[in-house]
Design an enzyme around this catalytic site. Structure first.
Site, PDB file in Angstrom:
ATOM      1  CG  ASP A   1      -2.158   0.886   0.986  1.00 49.97           C
ATOM      2  OD1 ASP A   1      -3.200   0.650   1.592  1.00 49.97           O
ATOM      3  OD2 ASP A   1      -2.029   1.836   0.171  1.00 49.97           O
TER       4      ASP A   1
HETATM    5  C1  GLC Z   1      -4.157   4.445  -0.129  1.00 48.24           C
HETATM    6  C2  GLC Z   1      -5.088   3.313   0.231  1.00 48.24           C
HETATM    7  C3  GLC Z   1      -5.196   2.263  -0.834  1.00 48.24           C
HETATM    8  C4  GLC Z   1      -5.048   2.929  -2.180  1.00 48.24           C
HETATM    9  C5  GLC Z   1      -3.623   3.407  -2.284  1.00 48.24           C
HETATM   10  C6  GLC Z   1      -3.353   4.134  -3.601  1.00 48.24           C
HETATM   11  O1  GLC Z   1      -3.444   4.862   0.989  1.00 48.24           O
HETATM   12  O2  GLC Z   1      -4.879   2.648   1.468  1.00 48.24           O
HETATM   13  O3  GLC Z   1      -6.451   1.607  -0.662  1.00 48.24           O
HETATM   14  O4  GLC Z   1      -5.342   2.013  -3.214  1.00 48.24           O
HETATM   15  O5  GLC Z   1      -3.248   4.242  -1.206  1.00 48.24           O
HETATM   16  O6  GLC Z   1      -4.062   5.327  -3.629  1.00 48.24           O
END
Ligand code: GLC
Length: 731
Positions: free
Chosen positions: A266
């Site tokens: 993430d």
């Molecule tokens: C965010 C979220 C995730 C998302 C990623 C890209 O922090 O936790 O669900 O897909 O970053 O934006």
């Protein structure tokens, strides 16, 4: 520039062969570049420079066909091996045409419609150059305080698994290399929804059996459905952050489920292990992440900066890096990016009438009717003047809910726009509050004045988009600001009051339920929300949605969910509550069972609950057998009658209880659901098939199997409906 020798000339050779051919040619720097995902930069030239240096395997949040083609040309035509970039975006519930937030989609229990919505999102996103979305979010959420409950499919493992698979199929289509297919991403792997206290990013303390039986199954189902990617979650489970959790990323994903998906972290979740405190430095972050099974790193850049030395020091094997690169390259080949790296810049499919129509169907099915006294709804032809009030009555941006990046508010149909377009209906509009958090009550008087001039009052309240979603958890989940005062004031006018709540979570609305004659719940409904509401208010559509998550009576009950354990002292439901308890009551005079003195035992609304404008009757439950073996399939039939005046659809549910296990078992588990359309007065036989193997769970000795014994089952209108029970035994 050397044309990529594994390019188009051998289209028909297997993807794996093409991966190996290319991998054999790559330098370490080129390999590490493929493991690096960067966030789109505003300055195209800066972005292009990074690509030319071979530092970019994927870009997130870069959108627009023309812009993406410019960057893709740099990758394909200005680098030594011409490896295309994987363009990604959070397309969570629609790209341009915004569907209800996933929690709302789950309320439809309509897998076909949800798959269709994902297909629409894929076509719109892919046409704009996006080929990878970070969706479906299949975190089980039992805590309405957690802002991200909005992004998933609720509290039930079976429903979430089914919804996740439907969404993956919609995104990926039959052929990932189709230019309208986009790679799905099963996230957040795993256990994020169990963040303690519902506070986002908090620790999750999940015991092994609960991890195996509640939180992992949707991700296992995603693997079976061929999810192309997985995303590691921010949280730790019992001290191990998911981005360094080999039990998840290897033992489960690879060894148990045999997935060859690509795993991405993430956003900076790798580097955040420094804050978690399980990594000494950024080199340790990179080593722990890639050795645990991460393939691509989102924005933190510890891989590209530290892996050369880690390989030299022997802390990371070259074979580990090669495997990660393989997973990235395989995905790019499967997506057809090597054969067709560029996007057709002349196509525009956004908001097409077909997309709007299909989205409207899902949005209408996502609405949940929680109260409808004296048939307040649907409005009859006598309703000529509507007082439309509340801060969500014309809040286009807020109505789409969290994770709406590309859908434009001007395309959103709000309740005001929809009602004003109706022939023969006069709309007296008064927002009363400037927004959901407005603490000023001055506007309530004019709302009351308009209500007094109208035949009926429709009050649209709820949450602004920012009040749910990532990092937006709440310790209290009442209607915020002066919205409660507004509803109370309107209820005192004596006019029929229909309250409509647009929110990203279940709210504690017991008082508002009492004060309203009817109440419709629309988890942020998206682009067509206003039209769906108007159709439901006037009976052009009949509500069918059911709660995909329990509605707490009070926030202090959370976490509260239907498939709970029985405990040794289950509440009888007749316990005295705090205001009924006599002064000087003796210590044990109230009995000793599991309930709250001030909140009783049950929720405001159970899982699977929703009303219709008609009524349904379940009867005549029959089982194909009452003694079965593990490899058998139980057929359950029952009669469903539409005993009211409206053609409508009922979401029938099948629940099972394993009465005795080697470990304690939930009091109920959803094992099937069906949407059944019936004309007024019609009766139909409905059938569920239940493979006995689906009753397996993690036993005392940590094996996944069905234990022989007695079971109960119910065909039901909701998880609290025990009126149609049957029993069977597994030998
Ligand atoms: C965010 C979220 C995730 C998302 C990623 C890209 O922090 O936790 O669900 O897909 O970053 O934006």
């Amino acid at each position: 520039m050397v044309a990529c020798s594994s390019g188009p000339q051998t289209n028909n050779s297997s993807v794996d062969q093409r991966v190996e051919d290319l991998l054999a040619k790559m330098t370490l720097e080129e390999k590490l570049g493929q493991l690096n995902q960067v966030s789109a930069m505003d300055n195209l030239e800066d972005m292009a420079a990074q690509i030319r240096m071979g530092r970019v395997g994927s870009i997130l949040n870069g959108v627009g066909a023309a812009r993406i083609n410019v960057l893709q040309r740099v990758a394909v035509e200005e680098t030594r091996l011409g490896i295309p970039i994987l363009m990604s975006r959070d397309v969570i519930h629609g790209y341009k045409t915004i569907a209800p937030i996933p929690l709302g989609q789950a309320a439809s229990f309509d897998l076909d419609a949800v798959q269709e919505a994902a297909r629409i999102a894929a076509i719109e996103a892919a046409t704009d150059g996006v080929r990878w979305t970070f969706s479906p979010m299949i975190d089980i959420a039992r805590d309405a305080r957690w802002g991200r409950i909005a992004e998933g499919y609720g509290e039930d493992t079976y429903l979430t698994s089914q919804m996740g698979v439907a969404t993956i199929r919609g995104y990926q289509g039959d052929d990932l290399s189709d230019p309208t297919s986009i790679a799905a991403c099963a996230k957040h792997f795993c256990g994020y929804g169990a963040s303690e206290g519902g506070r986002d990013y908090n620790s999750a303390n999940i015991p092994p059996r609960q991890l195996l039986d509640v939180y992992l199954p949707p991700f296992k189902a995603a693997a079976k459905a061929g999810a192309a990617t997985y995303m590691t979650s921010f949280n730790e489970i019992d001290g191990v952050p998911s981005t360094a959790n080999a039990y998840l990323l290897k033992t489960q994903l690879r060894d148990e489920w045999h997935s060859d998906a690509m795993v991405v972290t993430d956003w900076a979740s790798s580097a955040e292990m420094l804050a978690h405190g399980n990594c000494f430095d950024r080199a340790d972050v990179a080593a722990q992440s890639i050795n645990a099974g991460v393939d691509m790193e989102m924005v933190a850049e510890t891989f590209i900066q530290n892996l050369p030395d880690l390989i030299k020091d022997g802390r990371v094997k070259m074979s580990t890096v090669d495997n990660a690169v393989r997973n990235v390259l395989r995905l790019k080949f499967r997506l057809g990016l090597f054969d067709n790296p560029y996007v057709d810049e002349n196509k525009n499919v956004a908001y097409s009438p077909e997309f709007i129509e299909k989205t409207l169907k899902l949005t209408t099915e996502s609405a949940i009717l929680l109260k409808n006294d004296n048939k307040t709804l649907p409005f009859s032809s006598k309703v000529k003047t509507i007082a439309l009030v509340g801060p969500m009555a014309d809040a286009a941006y807020e109505q789409s809910g969290t994770w709406t990046f590309d859908g434009e508010a001007e395309h959103t149909i709000t309740p005001l726009k929809a009602l004003q377009s109706l022939e023969g209906v006069k709309v007296l509009y008064e927002p009363a509050l400037t927004h959901c958090r407005d603490q000023k009550a001055a506007g309530i008087a004019s709302a009351v004045a308009k209500a007094k001039q109208a035949d009926v009052v429709v009050c649209v309240v709820g949450e602004e988009a920012i009040m749910s979603g990532e990092a937006h958890s709440l310790a209290d989940i009442n209607l915020y600001g002066k919205q409660k005062d507004l509803i109370e004031a309107l209820s005192k006018t004596g006019k029929p009051l229909v309250t409509v709540i647009m929110a990203g979570r279940p709210l504690t609305i017991a008082k508002q339920i009492e004060e309203s004659n009817a109440l419709l719940y629309m988890f942020h409904p998206g682009t067509t929300g206003g039209t769906a509401l108007a159709d439901l208010l006037f009976g052009k559509a009949v509500p069918s949605g059911k709660t995909p998550v329990t509605f707490p009576y009070m926030v202090g009950q959370v976490p509260i969910y239907y498939n709970h354990k029985n405990t040794g002292r289950p509440a009888a439901g007749t316990e005295l509550l705090i205001d009924q308890t006599p002064v000087g009551a003796g210590q044990t005079s109230l009995g000793c069972s599991s309930y709250w003195l001030d909140a009783g035992y049950g929720p405001l609304f159970p899982f699977g609950y929703g009303l219709s404008y008609t009524t349904f009757e379940y009867s005549n439950v029959k089982l194909s057998a009452t003694e079965l073996k593990v490899n058998d399939t139980l057929k359950v039939t029952f009669d469903l009658a539409n005993t009211g005046e409206y053609d409508a659809t009922e979401i029938c549910q099948l629940y099972v209880r394993d009465l005795v296990g080697s470990v304690t078992r939930p009091v109920k588990e959803l094992k099937g659901f069906k949407r059944v359309a019936l004309k007024a007065g019609e009766k139909k036989q409905v059938e569920f098939e239940l493979p006995i193997s689906e009753l397996a769970f993690t036993t005392l000795d940590m094996q996944n199997r069905v234990e022989p014994g007695d079971f109960k089952l119910w065909v039901a209108a909701n998880s609290d409906d025990n009126s149609n029970e049957a029993s069977f035994t597994v030998k």
